[in-house]
Design a protein around this motif. Structure first.
Motif, PDB file in Angstrom:
ATOM      1  N   ASN A   1       0.820  -1.215   0.000  1.00 40.86           N
ATOM      2  CA  ASN A   1       0.000   0.000   0.000  1.00 40.86           C
ATOM      3  C   ASN A   1       0.854   1.264   0.000  1.00 40.86           C
ATOM      4  OD1 ASN A   1      -2.525  -1.332   0.068  1.00 40.86           O
ATOM      5  ND2 ASN A   1      -2.306  -1.667   2.257  1.00 40.86           N
ATOM      6  N   GLU A   2       2.024   1.216  -0.652  1.00 42.64           N
ATOM      7  CA  GLU A   2       2.893   2.391  -0.699  1.00 42.64           C
ATOM      8  C   GLU A   2       2.353   3.469  -1.629  1.00 42.64           C
ATOM      9  OE1 GLU A   2       7.309   1.538  -0.543  1.00 42.64           O
ATOM     10  OE2 GLU A   2       6.554  -0.500  -0.832  1.00 42.64           O
ATOM     11  N   GLY A   3       1.445   3.104  -2.497  1.00 44.08           N
ATOM     12  CA  GLY A   3       0.859   4.050  -3.424  1.00 44.08           C
ATOM     13  C   GLY A   3      -0.259   3.393  -4.205  1.00 44.08           C
ATOM     14  N   GLY A   4      -0.918   4.182  -5.030  1.00 41.01           N
ATOM     15  CA  GLY A   4      -2.030   3.653  -5.799  1.00 41.01           C
ATOM     16  C   GLY A   4      -1.633   2.540  -6.745  1.00 41.01           C
ATOM     17  N   VAL A   5      -0.429   2.640  -7.323  1.00 38.61           N
ATOM     18  CA  VAL A   5       0.025   1.595  -8.245  1.00 38.61           C
ATOM     19  C   VAL A   5       0.076   0.248  -7.541  1.00 38.61           C
ATOM     20  CG1 VAL A   5       1.934   0.795  -9.686  1.00 38.61           C
ATOM     21  CG2 VAL A   5       1.329   3.226  -9.655  1.00 38.61           C
ATOM     22  N   GLU A   6       0.609   0.240  -6.316  1.00 38.81           N
ATOM     23  CA  GLU A   6       0.736  -1.018  -5.569  1.00 38.81           C
ATOM     24  C   GLU A   6      -0.631  -1.606  -5.234  1.00 38.81           C
ATOM     25  OE1 GLU A   6       4.242   0.710  -6.125  1.00 38.81           O
ATOM     26  OE2 GLU A   6       2.756   1.749  -4.907  1.00 38.81           O
ATOM     27  N   VAL A   7      -1.581  -0.765  -4.882  1.00 34.18           N
ATOM     28  CA  VAL A   7      -2.942  -1.235  -4.588  1.00 34.18           C
ATOM     29  C   VAL A   7      -3.563  -1.864  -5.828  1.00 34.18           C
ATOM     30  CG1 VAL A   7      -5.273  -0.513  -3.933  1.00 34.18           C
ATOM     31  CG2 VAL A   7      -3.300   0.451  -2.748  1.00 34.18           C
ATOM     32  N   VAL A   8      -3.363  -1.221  -6.977  1.00 33.69           N
ATOM     33  CA  VAL A   8      -3.923  -1.733  -8.232  1.00 33.69           C
ATOM     34  C   VAL A   8      -3.283  -3.064  -8.613  1.00 33.69           C
ATOM     35  CG1 VAL A   8      -4.077  -1.310 -10.718  1.00 33.69           C
ATOM     36  CG2 VAL A   8      -4.568   0.534  -9.107  1.00 33.69           C
ATOM     37  N   VAL A   9      -1.951  -3.140  -8.534  1.00 31.83           N
ATOM     38  CA  VAL A   9      -1.258  -4.375  -8.899  1.00 31.83           C
ATOM     39  C   VAL A   9      -1.717  -5.540  -8.025  1.00 31.83           C
ATOM     40  CG1 VAL A   9       0.991  -5.535  -8.937  1.00 31.83           C
ATOM     41  CG2 VAL A   9       0.753  -3.232  -9.880  1.00 31.83           C
ATOM     42  N   GLU A  10      -1.853  -5.292  -6.719  1.00 38.13           N
ATOM     43  CA  GLU A  10      -2.295  -6.356  -5.822  1.00 38.13           C
ATOM     44  C   GLU A  10      -3.714  -6.807  -6.145  1.00 38.13           C
ATOM     45  OE1 GLU A  10      -3.454  -6.968  -1.137  1.00 38.13           O
ATOM     46  OE2 GLU A  10      -1.722  -5.706  -1.593  1.00 38.13           O
ATOM     47  N   ALA A  11      -4.632  -5.857  -6.291  1.00 30.53           N
ATOM     48  CA  ALA A  11      -6.029  -6.214  -6.540  1.00 30.53           C
ATOM     49  C   ALA A  11      -6.196  -6.912  -7.894  1.00 30.53           C
ATOM     50  CB  ALA A  11      -6.907  -4.962  -6.481  1.00 30.53           C
ATOM     51  N   LEU A  12      -5.531  -6.410  -8.914  1.00 35.56           N
ATOM     52  CA  LEU A  12      -5.629  -7.000 -10.244  1.00 35.56           C
ATOM     53  C   LEU A  12      -5.015  -8.398 -10.264  1.00 35.56           C
ATOM     54  CD1 LEU A  12      -6.321  -6.737 -13.244  1.00 35.56           C
ATOM     55  CD2 LEU A  12      -4.152  -5.541 -13.576  1.00 35.56           C
ATOM     56  N   SER A  13      -3.842  -8.550  -9.653  1.00 32.92           N
ATOM     57  CA  SER A  13      -3.172  -9.853  -9.636  1.00 32.92           C
ATOM     58  C   SER A  13      -4.013 -10.893  -8.902  1.00 32.92           C
ATOM     59  CB  SER A  13      -1.803  -9.731  -8.975  1.00 32.92           C
ATOM     60  OG  SER A  13      -0.961  -8.850  -9.699  1.00 32.92           O
ATOM     61  N   ALA A  14      -4.528 -10.514  -7.732  1.00 33.00           N
ATOM     62  CA  ALA A  14      -5.344 -11.440  -6.957  1.00 33.00           C
ATOM     63  C   ALA A  14      -6.619 -11.816  -7.707  1.00 33.00           C
ATOM     64  CB  ALA A  14      -5.688 -10.829  -5.600  1.00 33.00           C
TER      65      ALA A  14
ATOM     66  N   MET B   1      -5.449   8.428 -11.744  1.00 28.43           N
ATOM     67  CA  MET B   1      -6.817   8.231 -11.290  1.00 28.43           C
ATOM     68  C   MET B   1      -6.730   8.059  -9.793  1.00 28.43           C
ATOM     69  SD  MET B   1      -9.707   5.405 -12.077  1.00 28.43           S
ATOM     70  CE  MET B   1     -11.390   5.729 -11.518  1.00 28.43           C
ATOM     71  N   PRO B   2      -7.307   8.972  -9.014  1.00 25.37           N
ATOM     72  CA  PRO B   2      -7.079   8.995  -7.566  1.00 25.37           C
ATOM     73  C   PRO B   2      -7.780   7.865  -6.825  1.00 25.37           C
ATOM     74  CG  PRO B   2      -8.635  10.700  -8.204  1.00 25.37           C
ATOM     75  CD  PRO B   2      -8.126  10.088  -9.478  1.00 25.37           C
ATOM     76  N   LEU B   3      -7.015   6.814  -6.532  1.00 23.35           N
ATOM     77  CA  LEU B   3      -7.581   5.660  -5.841  1.00 23.35           C
ATOM     78  C   LEU B   3      -8.073   6.032  -4.448  1.00 23.35           C
ATOM     79  CD1 LEU B   3      -8.068   2.674  -6.417  1.00 23.35           C
ATOM     80  CD2 LEU B   3      -5.888   2.168  -5.328  1.00 23.35           C
ATOM     81  N   SER B   4      -7.383   6.965  -3.787  1.00 26.87           N
ATOM     82  CA  SER B   4      -7.815   7.382  -2.448  1.00 26.87           C
ATOM     83  C   SER B   4      -9.200   8.019  -2.493  1.00 26.87           C
ATOM     84  CB  SER B   4      -6.806   8.364  -1.847  1.00 26.87           C
ATOM     85  OG  SER B   4      -6.698   9.536  -2.635  1.00 26.87           O
ATOM     86  N   LEU B   5      -9.531   8.687  -3.588  1.00 24.29           N
ATOM     87  CA  LEU B   5     -10.856   9.287  -3.737  1.00 24.29           C
ATOM     88  C   LEU B   5     -11.918   8.203  -3.881  1.00 24.29           C
ATOM     89  CD1 LEU B   5     -12.746  11.678  -4.110  1.00 24.29           C
ATOM     90  CD2 LEU B   5     -11.999  11.810  -6.512  1.00 24.29           C
ATOM     91  N   LEU B   6     -11.620   7.178  -4.672  1.00 22.59           N
ATOM     92  CA  LEU B   6     -12.548   6.045  -4.774  1.00 22.59           C
ATOM     93  C   LEU B   6     -12.748   5.402  -3.409  1.00 22.59           C
ATOM     94  CD1 LEU B   6     -11.838   6.413  -7.834  1.00 22.59           C
ATOM     95  CD2 LEU B   6     -11.950   3.926  -8.023  1.00 22.59           C
TER      96      LEU B   6
END
Length: 380
Positions: A19-32, A292-297
């Motif tokens: 969770n260091e940034g939005g990219v990491e959140v996206v990579v984890e969610a997409l991969s899983a 795309m601001p993941l924190s806003l979502l």
């Protein structure tokens, strides 16, 4: 034709889980999500420590949520860490037995020709026009990232963008068609203010929240300057860690020093993060620049009333379900903050619509399905 079950490599992020940034959140969610559908995913993690300090690192072995994790070396130096780790990850993915190599962010995309050379299908996700970010300040990193953007245009089979604004940019600048697949968001767990009460004395609706990276393009300076002029007994909570921008964090602390209502929490995750989102009176994102601001979502998924700058990347997300102020305009931000502090009924109305709207609009299942279609070359 691609095989029924794909072997996929992901690179360009720092580390998962982190969770260091939005990219990491996206990579984890997409991969899983891909693993849940029976596909094989390997994520190439960057060596080193969490950008906000080693104490924030999450423990994971060689497999996390079914995703294979491989650590590649790097050089712990600003502007070079991503370059070195992306090179090694690109080499390993090029020689690995993968059907698809998915590269995240423009800088790492500089190496997309490598797996392409070895017959891999290459997908690049542009999480934002990173060469514009102030922390790179027109130096080597900015030039390298811009070149990475060009390599994506030349070599990638498909480019994913997260906003219509960036899609138009690629069309106008390069004549390159891209695929708009926005980030997703999950149904969150709403929490009562237990840990945040113990740690910072915060209660339900007692504070305005900013949660994200502490970097100049996020506009925290405008927020502090505006909030200092707002007449309210609510606190302003600035939650997040710096990202090669310690100098900027020091400037913000100096700017806020005279106002006891302003609280810096540092990087937060887990229960603390859930409680901060769950109990905020108002969430604000004053950014000048976003992908795309993941924190806003995330904030809207918790049912927050949101106040955001009117940049296209924010306005596209919230539509008419949040309040916007003019980008970089401290006085307009002050007026909107004061209005919302004075009108709890308006805040309540926005909160009532936020979660249902955002969860219906942005779901991870849809993101995974659309990305998978690109992997197979089936997207129209």
């Amino acid at each position: 034709m691609k095989p029924e079950k794909l072997k996929i490599a992901m690179l360009g992020h720092k580390r998962i889980p982190s969770n260091e940034g939005g990219v990491e959140v996206v990579v984890e969610a997409l991969s899983a999500g891909l693993v849940a559908l029976g596909h094989s995913v390997t994520c190439y993690n960057r060596a080193g420590h969490h950008v906000s300090g080693a104490e924030h690192e999450l423990t994971a072995g060689s497999v996390y949520r079914g995703v294979r994790l491989v650590t590649v070396p790097t050089l712990e130096r600003k502007g070079f860490a991503a370059v070195i780790s992306s090179f090694f990850a690109a080499v390993r993915s090029a020689f690995g037995k993968y059907d698809v190599v998915h590269i995240h962010a423009e800088g790492p995309a500089f190496f997309c020709w490598l797996p392409k050379l070895f017959g891999k299908r290459v997908i690049v996700t542009v999480h934002g026009l990173d060469w514009q970010r102030e922390k790179w300040n027109g130096g080597f990193a900015s030039k390298f990232i811009h070149l990475g953007e060009q390599c994506a245009v030349w070599f990638a089979d498909e480019i994913i963008v997260l906003s219509e604004n960036v899609r138009q940019y690629f069309l106008d600048t390069y004549g390159r068609t891209t695929r708009f697949i926005p980030n997703g968001v999950s149904v969150p767990a709403l929490e009562s203010p237990r840990l945040i009460a113990e740690k910072w004395g915060l209660s339900k609706d007692s504070y305005i929240l900013y949660l994200g990276r502490i970097v100049p393009e996020k506009g925290e300076t405008y927020l502090i300057e505006a909030f200092k002029q707002v007449k309210t007994d609510k606190k302003l909570v600035i939650a997040g860690g710096s990202s090669d921008t310690e100098y900027y964090l020091r400037q913000l602390r100096e700017l806020a020093a005279e106002d006891e209502r302003i609280l810096f929490t540092g990087f937060v995750q887990g229960q603390l993060k859930d409680e901060l989102y769950s109990n905020a009176y108002l969430y604000t994102l004053p950014s000048d620049l976003e992908g795309m601001p993941l924190s806003l979502l995330e904030a809207m998924s918790y049912g927050s009333c949101c106040l955001v700058s009117d940049i296209p990347e924010c306005a596209e997300v919230v539509e008419n379900k949040a309040v916007c102020f003019r980008k970089s305009d401290v006085e307009d931000l002050r007026q909107k903050l004061q209005m919302l502090c004075d009108q709890p009924e308006t805040v309540a109305a926005y909160k009532a619509d936020a979660a249902g709207f955002i969860l219906n609009k942005y779901g991870w299942d849809d993101v995974v399905d659309k990305t998978l279609a690109l992997y197979r070359g089936e997207a129209k």
